[in-house]
Design a protein around this motif. Structure first.
Motif, short mmCIF file in Angstrom:
data_model
loop_
_atom_site.label_atom_id
_atom_site.label_comp_id
_atom_site.label_asym_id
_atom_site.label_seq_id
_atom_site.Cartn_x
_atom_site.Cartn_y
_atom_site.Cartn_z
N GLU A 1 0.86 -1.19 0.00
CA GLU A 1 0.00 0.00 0.00
C GLU A 1 0.89 1.23 0.00
O GLU A 1 1.92 1.28 0.69
N GLY A 2 0.50 2.25 -0.80
CA GLY A 2 1.30 3.46 -0.86
C GLY A 2 0.86 4.34 -2.01
O GLY A 2 -0.19 4.12 -2.62
N PRO A 3 1.68 5.34 -2.36
CA PRO A 3 1.32 6.29 -3.41
C PRO A 3 1.09 5.61 -4.77
O PRO A 3 1.72 4.61 -5.11
N PHE A 4 0.18 6.18 -5.54
CA PHE A 4 -0.20 5.68 -6.86
C PHE A 4 0.97 5.78 -7.83
O PHE A 4 1.63 6.82 -7.93
N ILE A 5 1.25 4.68 -8.54
CA ILE A 5 2.30 4.65 -9.57
C ILE A 5 1.60 4.80 -10.92
O ILE A 5 0.90 3.88 -11.38
N ALA A 6 1.77 5.95 -11.53
CA ALA A 6 1.00 6.28 -12.73
C ALA A 6 1.58 5.64 -13.99
O ALA A 6 2.78 5.78 -14.26
N PRO A 7 0.72 4.95 -14.77
CA PRO A 7 1.17 4.45 -16.08
C PRO A 7 1.09 5.56 -17.12
O PRO A 7 0.49 6.62 -16.88
N LYS A 8 1.68 5.34 -18.28
CA LYS A 8 1.53 6.30 -19.38
C LYS A 8 0.10 6.27 -19.90
O LYS A 8 -0.56 7.29 -20.05
N ASP A 9 -0.36 5.06 -20.21
CA ASP A 9 -1.74 4.89 -20.68
C ASP A 9 -2.42 3.80 -19.86
O ASP A 9 -3.40 4.06 -19.17
N SER A 10 -1.87 2.58 -19.94
CA SER A 10 -2.46 1.45 -19.24
C SER A 10 -1.33 0.52 -18.78
O SER A 10 -0.27 0.46 -19.42
N SER A 11 -1.57 -0.18 -17.68
CA SER A 11 -0.57 -1.13 -17.21
C SER A 11 -0.82 -2.54 -17.73
O SER A 11 -0.12 -3.48 -17.35
#
Length: 335
Positions: free
Chosen positions: A218-228
């Motif tokens: 659990e922790g901060p959101f890891i942002a994808p470019k478009d989709s993971s």
């Protein structure tokens, strides 16, 4: 001639280094979670490196010995006792018939190991004695141990060379926050620059969704470019998937063979023990290193194990003196 399980603990299974060569058929490798503790346990007893052990999680078992043997206990500190008296860890211990070995809950770490000089009488299935819980194969009847199970020994082996020197002074798994070294990729490019920065700069917390298959953080959101999402491909021990919810999952011994989520990084093999010995609410941070650095760390760990082996095999003065006396007596008897 073996051990009787009086209490099985939370999750106690027979494990070795795993069942390799069958992932293409859908069988996970399985095997021990903490390979370093496993190797040290067998090293202390002069066992083959891949000899099967008992692995236990969070709450250890209670075992009664029906014959004499020698054991070694490694991994987390489960406060072991023999017949009610504290038992040492990272030491070769002689067990007598009728002795009771009892473990409590983990004081440090979360997984412990017991190796046996007499070798557990467990059949080899597809090249391994390890338990694959999801497939129900290997180990003891393909399952975790239960109260009143009995496992025999394969051989009678109650003597070790240089027995008096078989102790290692190690203090493992006492930290509640660990830095974990990772090799980025193979799908690092699926994530935004900010997502990668977040992964490498923020702390993540171990959740209670943590088993032999994986550790959800659990922790901060890891942002994808478009989709993971990706086309499913193979998964290694220590692969870190990031599904659409943006929280990392570290995949472990009983991981699925393939997966369709992007893998932002893979844990360096030398740091996997730090991961698998964590508890709920412990913290992890990640540091990127190169493949070459990971290889160097692996070689250093292997060198360390060799030094441990040399330390254990260094003859004690008392042993050498006994051998010299024995040779002199033999020479006199033979004229």
């Amino acid at each position: 001639m073996g051990i009787r399980v009086l209490k099985a603990g939370m999750l106690t299974t027979v494990q070795d280094l795993g069942r390799t060569g069958y992932q293409s058929q859908g069988f996970s490798v399985a095997g021990v979670m903490d390979k370093r503790s496993f190797k040290i346990a067998n090293l202390l007893l002069d066992n083959p490196e891949n000899e099967a052990v008992l692995e236990f999680t969070l709450i250890g078992p209670t075992l009664q010995f029906t014959s004499e043997t020698i054991i070694a206990i490694t991994g987390g500190d489960f406060q072991p006792t023999i017949n009610g008296k504290p038992a040492p860890m990272y030491t070769a211990i002689y067990m007598y018939r009728g002795d009771t070995l009892r473990f409590g809950s983990a004081r440090t770490g979360s997984r412990g190991y017991i190796a046996f000089s007499s070798y557990l009488d467990i059949p080899v299935v597809m090249g391994s004695r390890c338990t694959n819980l999801k497939s129900g194969i290997g180990g003891f009847k393909g399952r975790k141990l239960q109260d009143e199970d009995y496992i025999g020994f394969r051989i009678k082996r109650r003597y070790l060379p240089f027995f008096l020197s078989r102790t290692l002074e190690l203090d493992e798994f006492d930290q509640q926050e660990e830095e974990i070294r990772v090799i980025m990729g193979p799908q690092e490019g699926q994530f935004s620059k900010q997502g990668v920065k977040t992964f490498l700069s923020e702390a993540y917390t171990v959740t209670n969704e943590f088993d032999r298959m994986g550790c959800r953080l659990e922790g901060p959101f890891i942002a994808p470019k478009d989709s993971s999402d990706i086309i499913s491909d193979g998964i290694a021990f220590g692969s870190i998937q990031v599904p659409s919810h943006g929280k990392p999952i570290i995949l472990l011994a009983d991981r699925q063979t393939t997966g369709g989520y992007a893998k932002i990084a893979t844990v360096a093999s030398v740091d996997i023990p730090k991961v698998v010995q964590r508890k709920t609410d412990h913290k992890l941070t990640f540091k990127a290193i190169s493949v070459e650095e990971a290889q160097k760390l692996y070689l250093e760990e292997e060198k360390g194990l060799t030094e441990m082996r040399n330390q254990i095999h260094r003859p004690c003065k008392e042993v050498l003196e006994c051998r010299l006396v024995a040779k002199r007596v033999a020479k006199l008897l033979n004229g």
